[in-house]
Design an enzyme around this catalytic site. Structure first.
Site, PDB file in Angstrom:
ATOM      1  N   LEU A 170       0.830  -1.216   0.000  1.00 25.95           N
ATOM      2  CA  LEU A 170       0.000   0.000   0.000  1.00 25.95           C
ATOM      3  C   LEU A 170       0.860   1.260   0.000  1.00 25.95           C
ATOM      4  O   LEU A 170       0.348   2.360  -0.166  1.00 25.95           O
ATOM      5  CB  LEU A 170      -0.855   0.040   1.273  1.00 25.95           C
ATOM      6  CG  LEU A 170      -2.096  -0.821   1.356  1.00 25.95           C
ATOM      7  CD1 LEU A 170      -2.805  -0.548   2.673  1.00 25.95           C
ATOM      8  CD2 LEU A 170      -3.034  -0.534   0.187  1.00 25.95           C
TER       9      LEU A 170
ATOM     10  N   ASP B  37       8.710   1.541  12.348  1.00 24.64           N
ATOM     11  CA  ASP B  37       7.668   0.587  12.739  1.00 24.64           C
ATOM     12  C   ASP B  37       7.360   0.703  14.232  1.00 24.64           C
ATOM     13  O   ASP B  37       6.202   0.588  14.645  1.00 24.64           O
ATOM     14  CB  ASP B  37       8.128  -0.857  12.463  1.00 24.64           C
ATOM     15  CG  ASP B  37       7.993  -1.232  10.996  1.00 24.64           C
ATOM     16  OD1 ASP B  37       7.126  -0.660  10.316  1.00 24.64           O
ATOM     17  OD2 ASP B  37       8.759  -2.105  10.538  1.00 24.64           O
TER      18      ASP B  37
ATOM     19  N   GLY C  64       8.633 -12.868  14.914  1.00 24.98           N
ATOM     20  CA  GLY C  64       9.308 -12.568  13.653  1.00 24.98           C
ATOM     21  C   GLY C  64       9.807 -11.140  13.596  1.00 24.98           C
ATOM     22  O   GLY C  64      10.054 -10.511  14.633  1.00 24.98           O
TER      23      GLY C  64
ATOM     24  N   LYS D  89      14.595  -6.121   5.865  1.00 28.20           N
ATOM     25  CA  LYS D  89      14.771  -5.147   6.952  1.00 28.20           C
ATOM     26  C   LYS D  89      16.056  -5.364   7.748  1.00 28.20           C
ATOM     27  O   LYS D  89      16.613  -4.433   8.299  1.00 28.20           O
ATOM     28  CB  LYS D  89      13.568  -5.199   7.898  1.00 28.20           C
ATOM     29  CG  LYS D  89      12.318  -4.570   7.309  1.00 28.20           C
ATOM     30  CD  LYS D  89      11.179  -4.577   8.328  1.00 28.20           C
ATOM     31  CE  LYS D  89       9.923  -4.007   7.698  1.00 28.20           C
ATOM     32  NZ  LYS D  89       8.797  -3.969   8.621  1.00 28.20           N
TER      33      LYS D  89
HETATM   34  P1  NAP Z   1       7.674 -12.714   9.862  1.00 27.99           P
HETATM   35  O1  NAP Z   1       9.018 -12.141  10.126  1.00 27.99           O
HETATM   36  O2  NAP Z   1       7.527 -13.777   8.843  1.00 27.99           O
HETATM   37  O3  NAP Z   1       7.119 -13.264  11.272  1.00 27.99           O
HETATM   38  C1  NAP Z   1       5.898 -13.918  11.366  1.00 27.99           C
HETATM   39  C2  NAP Z   1       5.788 -14.559  12.738  1.00 27.99           C
HETATM   40  O4  NAP Z   1       4.533 -15.176  12.784  1.00 27.99           O
HETATM   41  C3  NAP Z   1       6.850 -15.636  12.993  1.00 27.99           C
HETATM   42  O5  NAP Z   1       7.304 -15.547  14.298  1.00 27.99           O
HETATM   43  C4  NAP Z   1       6.071 -16.926  12.767  1.00 27.99           C
HETATM   44  O6  NAP Z   1       6.491 -17.995  13.541  1.00 27.99           O
HETATM   45  C5  NAP Z   1       4.696 -16.515  13.249  1.00 27.99           C
HETATM   46  N1  NAP Z   1       3.687 -17.396  12.669  1.00 27.99           N
HETATM   47  C6  NAP Z   1       3.452 -17.615  11.362  1.00 27.99           C
HETATM   48  N2  NAP Z   1       2.453 -18.511  11.231  1.00 27.99           N
HETATM   49  C7  NAP Z   1       2.067 -18.869  12.479  1.00 27.99           C
HETATM   50  C8  NAP Z   1       1.091 -19.748  12.991  1.00 27.99           C
HETATM   51  N3  NAP Z   1       0.307 -20.463  12.185  1.00 27.99           N
HETATM   52  N4  NAP Z   1       0.964 -19.825  14.319  1.00 27.99           N
HETATM   53  C9  NAP Z   1       1.748 -19.119  15.132  1.00 27.99           C
HETATM   54  N5  NAP Z   1       2.711 -18.271  14.716  1.00 27.99           N
HETATM   55  C10 NAP Z   1       2.850 -18.148  13.398  1.00 27.99           C
HETATM   56  O7  NAP Z   1       6.643 -11.575   9.439  1.00 27.99           O
HETATM   57  P2  NAP Z   1       6.647 -10.063   9.943  1.00 27.99           P
HETATM   58  O8  NAP Z   1       7.459  -9.226   9.034  1.00 27.99           O
HETATM   59  O9  NAP Z   1       6.945 -10.052  11.403  1.00 27.99           O
HETATM   60  O10 NAP Z   1       5.132  -9.637   9.685  1.00 27.99           O
HETATM   61  C11 NAP Z   1       4.084 -10.260  10.389  1.00 27.99           C
HETATM   62  C12 NAP Z   1       2.748  -9.606  10.059  1.00 27.99           C
HETATM   63  O11 NAP Z   1       2.729  -8.260  10.518  1.00 27.99           O
HETATM   64  C13 NAP Z   1       2.479  -9.540   8.564  1.00 27.99           C
HETATM   65  O12 NAP Z   1       1.146  -9.900   8.325  1.00 27.99           O
HETATM   66  C14 NAP Z   1       2.693  -8.089   8.221  1.00 27.99           C
HETATM   67  O13 NAP Z   1       1.876  -7.659   7.141  1.00 27.99           O
HETATM   68  C15 NAP Z   1       2.265  -7.411   9.504  1.00 27.99           C
HETATM   69  N6  NAP Z   1       2.913  -6.097   9.643  1.00 27.99           N
HETATM   70  C16 NAP Z   1       2.090  -5.016   9.711  1.00 27.99           C
HETATM   71  C17 NAP Z   1       2.640  -3.764   9.855  1.00 27.99           C
HETATM   72  C18 NAP Z   1       1.749  -2.569   9.921  1.00 27.99           C
HETATM   73  O14 NAP Z   1       2.224  -1.460   9.692  1.00 27.99           O
HETATM   74  N7  NAP Z   1       0.499  -2.744  10.269  1.00 27.99           N
HETATM   75  C19 NAP Z   1       4.047  -3.611   9.929  1.00 27.99           C
HETATM   76  C20 NAP Z   1       4.854  -4.747   9.881  1.00 27.99           C
HETATM   77  C21 NAP Z   1       4.263  -5.999   9.750  1.00 27.99           C
HETATM   78  P3  NAP Z   1       7.897 -18.749  13.318  1.00 27.99           P
HETATM   79  O15 NAP Z   1       8.882 -17.796  13.908  1.00 27.99           O
HETATM   80  O16 NAP Z   1       7.751 -20.002  14.037  1.00 27.99           O
HETATM   81  O17 NAP Z   1       8.024 -18.917  11.830  1.00 27.99           O
END
Ligand code: NAP
Length: 516
Positions: free
Chosen positions: A254, A345, A371, A309
């Site tokens: 976005l 963030d 994550g 990042k």
């Molecule tokens: P990431 O680095 O891939 O981390 C995702 C985390 O979620 C990991 O710790 C993963 O576990 C865990 N996870 C995934 N599937 C799971 C499940 N089924 N059950 C339990 N835990 C699970 O991703 P990220 O960059 O942190 O982003 C995460 C989310 O935040 C995304 O949807 C992103 O769009 C959102 N986000 C939003 C903003 C905003 O401005 N609103 C900013 C940043 C991120 P493992 O460690 O075991 O793989």
């Protein structure tokens, strides 16, 4: 439409019947400067019998047209053999259009003793070359072959696998410009979008756009509406400051909607592009770092998203202390000859939370997930004085992060969320698409917590939030965080306060469009 020469948009039209073509032309001429009629998309019998009707239709519009009859290996839809295509052009009765003829055919028509002589004016001929697999190494040789035909306009369409594949396209445009040649040059694919948006300001004769709600005729094509309203194509020139978001994938982002809306609202000569990057080190070296970059494109700053990042950090000249502690940079400012890294963030996350909840000192917060996003969340919560517990599906991963930040870490399945004031989802569960109906914790598990905060912003209300609301919790979605981190990026890049309301509205509109 009649746009200035440097920002002309052409809608390619690919239909199987003349009747459908006619109706698509009627729609396209209302919004585009040119139309490309892809005759190769017509069924063979329609092509044979419909040529005079198409001529009539084109005469009735006052929109410039390009006619194309591609072979399959150049992206054509039909299976016409070379003989038939050559004969078609020789007999063609279209007299007022531009003609897009592939390089081999142009060479054939131009060769001495050819049985066919091109019946149309070379001054209305586009000599084209398409590569749907990648970027040929011998682009300059192809260019030499093209200019040895009498065709007026040269066209290159190559497939970009990475944003750095835009470089040869920009170099071709620069060469054509310096040699006084007219050229259309496009890198297809989501990694090539920069060429579609910046191409016209670098001399491209036109850029292609798709009709609204149409997937387009080539990968990576941007809609005419977005070219005009989001990217403000007509205003881009050599002075335009360029910003972008790097990530993989990136087409869902976005950020272009939000930042371009902010630039427009403040009347800034700036544009924000999606840049699909696989190899971040090579991208920074070849396109960003002022000392080494191979393109002079007035690039001023970048937003950085997953998966870059962390890896981006070691390439920067300076990283603010907060981003170092978090271990992630999501914003790069290019200042003089140096690259400075920041993390917005953390502030983006905490600002809406404090607005909604109030003071966080001593507040019990559960963070689901360990994550990339969780790092900024945990850091910001600690700074705000909250009592943090990381709940991860893999205990070891959660504990690693917990130790790094000096907070508690437990296994997700052991968490009792009713013992927390705030429960924050930092996993992708609930995001539109394959995870949409998933949640790390159900409403029953949340009953008793005061606030559920989901970082996911697409959809606006995820399953986690819906069930939390039904269980009596207050809720906060990810969009306010997204906009808050973007407003801080905008301030870092421009030094101006960001128009937050405009950016929020643009984010909502962008989300709505992505759901159509
Ligand atoms: P990431 O680095 O891939 O981390 C995702 C985390 O979620 C990991 O710790 C993963 O576990 C865990 N996870 C995934 N599937 C799971 C499940 N089924 N059950 C339990 N835990 C699970 O991703 P990220 O960059 O942190 O982003 C995460 C989310 O935040 C995304 O949807 C992103 O769009 C959102 N986000 C939003 C903003 C905003 O401005 N609103 C900013 C940043 C991120 P493992 O460690 O075991 O793989």
């Amino acid at each position: 439409m009649n746009s200035p020469q440097q920002s002309r948009i052409c809608i390619p039209i690919c239909e199987s019947t003349v009747a459908a073509l006619e109706s698509a032309i009627a729609g396209a001429v209302k919004v585009s400067d040119l139309i490309e009629v892809r005759l190769d998309c017509l069924q063979k019998n329609e092509l044979e019998t419909g040529a005079s009707r198409i001529t009539e239709v084109l005469k009735r519009t006052d929109c410039e047209s390009i006619l194309t009859l591609r072979p399959a290996e150049q992206g054509g839809q039909g299976q016409l053999d070379d003989e038939t295509r050559q004969a078609f052009w020789s007999d063609a009765i279209f007299s007022e259009s531009l003609f897009d003829v592939e390089l081999e055919l142009a060479e054939h028509f131009n060769s001495a003793g050819s049985p066919h002589t091109l019946p149309i004016d070379w001054s209305r001929t586009i000599c084209s070359q398409h590569d749907f697999a990648g970027v040929p190494r011998n682009l300059d040789q192809i260019y030499e072959r093209m200019i040895s035909t009498p065709a007026r306009i040269l066209k290159f369409a190559v497939m970009a696998q990475d944003a750095t594949d835009c470089l040869p396209v920009f170099h071709l445009l620069a060469r054509a410009r310096s040699e006084g040649r007219e050229m259309i040059a496009i890198a297809m694919g989501s990694a090539g979008i920069a060429t579609r948006i910046l191409g016209p300001s670098r001399g491209s004769f036109l850029t292609y756009g798709s009709s609204e709600n149409d997937a387009g005729t080539a990968p990576g094509q941007v809609s005419v509406r977005d070219l005009r309203e989001v990217y403000r194509l007509e205003q881009i020139d050599h002075q335009t400051q360029v910003f972008g978001v790097i990530g993989l994938p990136i087409s869902h982002s976005l950020s272009p909607c939000v930042h371009n809306a902010a630039f427009a609202a403040l009347g800034k000569n700036a544009v924000f592009l999606p840049l699909e990057v696989h190899d971040v080190k090579a991208f920074l070296k070849r396109m960003v770092i002022p000392r080494t970059r191979e393109l002079d494109w007035n690039l001023r700053g970048l937003s950085v998203t997953a998966p870059h990042k962390f890896t981006v950090m070691e390439q920067l000249d300076w990283v603010e202390p907060a981003a170092q502690e978090i271990g992630a940079v999501n914003t790069i400012v290019i200042k003089d000859d140096a690259l400075h890294g920041f993390n917005t963030d953390a502030s983006g996350f905490i600002t809406p939370l404090v607005q909604k909840f109030g003071d966080l000192t001593g507040v019990r917060c559960a963070v689901i997930g360990a994550g990339g996003a969780a790092k900024a969340v945990v850091w910001a919560l600690k700074q705000a004085g909250a009592q943090v517990t990381i709940c991860a599906r893999e205990l070891a991963r959660g504990q690693l992060l917990a130790e790094h930040f000096g907070v508690a870490g437990i296994k997700l399945e052991d968490a009792r969320f009713n013992e927390f004031d705030v429960v924050i989802n930092t996993t992708p569960l609930g995001t539109a698409g394959k995870f949409e109906n998933e949640t790390a914790v159900t409403g029953e598990g949340l009953r008793g917590a005061r606030l559920a905060y989901d970082l996911v912003y697409n959809p606006n209300e995820t399953r986690f939030l819906r069930e939390a609301r039904e269980a009596g919790c207050e809720t906060l979605g990810g969009l306010p965080m997204f906009v808050a981190q973007a407003t801080e990026q905008f301030r870092l890049w421009t030094g101006d306060a960001a128009p937050a309301d405009v950016m929020y509205e643009a984010a909502q509109q962008g989300l709505l469009r992505s759901q159509i």
